[in-house]
Design a protein around this motif. Structure first.
Motif, PDB file in Angstrom:
ATOM      1  N   TYR A  57     -37.991  66.213 -18.644  1.00 17.18           N
ATOM      2  CA  TYR A  57     -36.628  66.827 -18.453  1.00 17.18           C
ATOM      3  C   TYR A  57     -35.707  65.998 -17.715  1.00 17.18           C
ATOM      4  O   TYR A  57     -36.392  64.899 -16.805  1.00 17.18           O
ATOM      5  N   ALA A  58     -34.538  65.913 -17.962  1.00 17.86           N
ATOM      6  CA  ALA A  58     -33.800  64.832 -17.053  1.00 17.86           C
ATOM      7  C   ALA A  58     -32.176  65.758 -16.918  1.00 17.86           C
ATOM      8  O   ALA A  58     -32.128  66.879 -17.536  1.00 17.86           O
ATOM      9  N   ILE A  59     -31.712  64.980 -16.058  1.00 18.78           N
ATOM     10  CA  ILE A  59     -30.230  65.663 -15.727  1.00 18.78           C
ATOM     11  C   ILE A  59     -29.215  64.725 -16.237  1.00 18.78           C
ATOM     12  O   ILE A  59     -29.352  63.359 -16.256  1.00 18.78           O
ATOM     13  N   LEU A  60     -28.066  65.137 -16.790  1.00 15.99           N
ATOM     14  CA  LEU A  60     -27.006  64.449 -17.534  1.00 15.99           C
ATOM     15  C   LEU A  60     -25.836  64.835 -16.541  1.00 15.99           C
ATOM     16  O   LEU A  60     -25.494  66.081 -16.582  1.00 15.99           O
ATOM     17  N   ASN A  80     -25.446  58.298 -30.658  1.00 13.92           N
ATOM     18  CA  ASN A  80     -24.723  58.897 -31.714  1.00 13.92           C
ATOM     19  C   ASN A  80     -23.147  58.922 -31.032  1.00 13.92           C
ATOM     20  O   ASN A  80     -22.235  58.942 -31.937  1.00 13.92           O
ATOM     21  N   HIS A  81     -22.964  58.480 -29.701  1.00 19.12           N
ATOM     22  CA  HIS A  81     -21.637  58.801 -29.344  1.00 19.12           C
ATOM     23  C   HIS A  81     -21.668  57.324 -28.211  1.00 19.12           C
ATOM     24  O   HIS A  81     -21.569  57.725 -26.851  1.00 19.12           O
ATOM     25  N   PRO A  82     -21.696  56.290 -28.791  1.00 20.97           N
ATOM     26  CA  PRO A  82     -21.743  54.977 -27.906  1.00 20.97           C
ATOM     27  C   PRO A  82     -20.470  54.931 -26.927  1.00 20.97           C
ATOM     28  O   PRO A  82     -20.387  54.300 -25.923  1.00 20.97           O
ATOM     29  N   GLU A  83     -19.426  55.799 -27.417  1.00 19.38           N
ATOM     30  CA  GLU A  83     -18.073  55.640 -26.565  1.00 19.38           C
ATOM     31  C   GLU A  83     -18.139  56.364 -25.516  1.00 19.38           C
ATOM     32  O   GLU A  83     -17.454  56.202 -24.432  1.00 19.38           O
ATOM     33  N   ASP A  84     -19.142  57.189 -25.095  1.00 16.08           N
ATOM     34  CA  ASP A  84     -19.582  57.897 -23.947  1.00 16.08           C
ATOM     35  C   ASP A  84     -20.400  57.214 -23.003  1.00 16.08           C
ATOM     36  O   ASP A  84     -20.962  57.894 -22.112  1.00 16.08           O
ATOM     37  N   ALA A  85     -21.077  56.257 -23.551  1.00 15.30           N
ATOM     38  CA  ALA A  85     -22.364  55.566 -22.861  1.00 15.30           C
ATOM     39  C   ALA A  85     -21.900  55.279 -21.320  1.00 15.30           C
ATOM     40  O   ALA A  85     -22.776  55.533 -20.675  1.00 15.30           O
TER      41      ALA A  85
END
Length: 309
Positions: A170-173, A245-250
């Motif tokens: 599990y991780a937190i984003l 899939n969303h590198p713009e949000d990296a």
């Protein structure tokens, strides 16, 4: 009772035969007549004995067939109809989702197909929101759930579980510039976008977070991105897939791993269907031995998550 009767009948027949033989050897007409009567009695007793044996054999076969039928349960129904109905979300990438061609794909989808192939039937997927998944299972609308279902004692009261076939951390984003959240302890009192009916949602609550109730992973990430939630919990693989899939949000997010790998995927089956659970375990064992599970994990996660390492 039947066994005792059988033994007694055979003993009487044997004794009658021996007596008849002895009297015939004396050469007396009277004893010969008696011997004939005894021989007839022995023959009759033997016929009765054979009838008892046949009746007992038939009843034993019937009882065995009935026992096997009861044990087969749902598995027998699945084989008779020629397909197994699998409940899955279809909105949880990379586990179960629709690709650019709107085809249902994902790690869990391919595991389900493997199980169906092993049983020797086709597979039909029933895409259901997580909150109603087990209700569909209880109602018999689906046969099994293949959707990264974790084990819990509460669930085990109603369902039998296969062996685990995948492991998760599990991780937190959270937002990259959120300096208040850097560990699991920092989740206390914060708003977490998660489904309250899921294991991850329960984990969030147990960690002291206040839930912003959402039903899908993509929606949860959107809640964090737009500032409506402080964070969201999920397996590391889900966040890795999203960012791939969303590198713009990296640069907008940071991911904080908060647990060690733990078993996170089992196939639940309504209790009373041991034969089905056994064959699912056989399929999963074969998938481990022939390397299929590892290959699927590498395909969808870029790392082998099936060994718990």
């Amino acid at each position: 009772m039947r066994k005792n009767l059988l033994n007694k009948t055979v003993s009487i027949a044997a004794a009658a035969a021996l007596t008849g033989s002895f009297l015939t050897g004396c050469g007396s007409a009277e004893t010969a007549s008696a011997a004939n009567e005894e021989a007839k009695a022995a023959e009759s007793a033997t016929e009765v004995s054979e009838e008892v044996k046949e009746e007992g054999s038939q009843e034993s076969s019937t009882e065995t067939a009935e026992a096997e039928s009861v044990d087969a349960g749902l598995l027998a129904d699945i084989k008779e109809r020629g397909y197994i109905v699998v409940g899955t979300e279809g909105t949880w990438s990379p586990y179960t989702y629709h690709d650019d061609n709107d085809e249902l794909v994902g790690f869990e989808v391919e595991v389900a197909k493997y199980i169906a192939d092993y049983i020797g039937v086709d597979v039909q997927f029933s895409e259901t929101v997580w909150s109603s998944m087990f209700a569909s299972l209880d109602a018999g609308q689906i046969d099994i759930v293949v959707n990264g279902v974790s084990y819990s004692e509460e669930r085990a009261e109603k369902y039998d579980f296969s062996e685990p076939y995948n492991y998760s951390q599990y991780a937190i984003l959270t937002l990259a510039d959120n300096d208040e959240i850097n560990s699991l302890e920092d989740a206390k009192g914060k708003t977490a976008a998660n489904d309250p009916t899921s294991s991850i949602g329960k984990f969030a609550e147990e960690s002291g977070a206040v839930l912003d109730e959402v039903g899908e992973a993509a929606q949860a990430i959107s809640e964090v991105k737009n500032g409506r939630a402080d964070l969201t919990f999920s397996p590391v693989t889900v966040f890795a897939d999203y960012l791939k899939n969303h590198p713009e949000d990296a640069d907008k997010f940071k991911v904080i791993v908060v647990t060690d790998p733990e078993p996170s995927a089992y196939v639940p089956v309504v209790k009373g269907n041991e034969a089905l659970v056994n064959v699912i375990n056989e399929a999963l064992d074969q998938a481990k031995e022939d390397g299929t599970l590892s290959e699927l994990a590498l395909k969808y996660f870029d790392v082998d998550t099936t060994k718990g390492e």
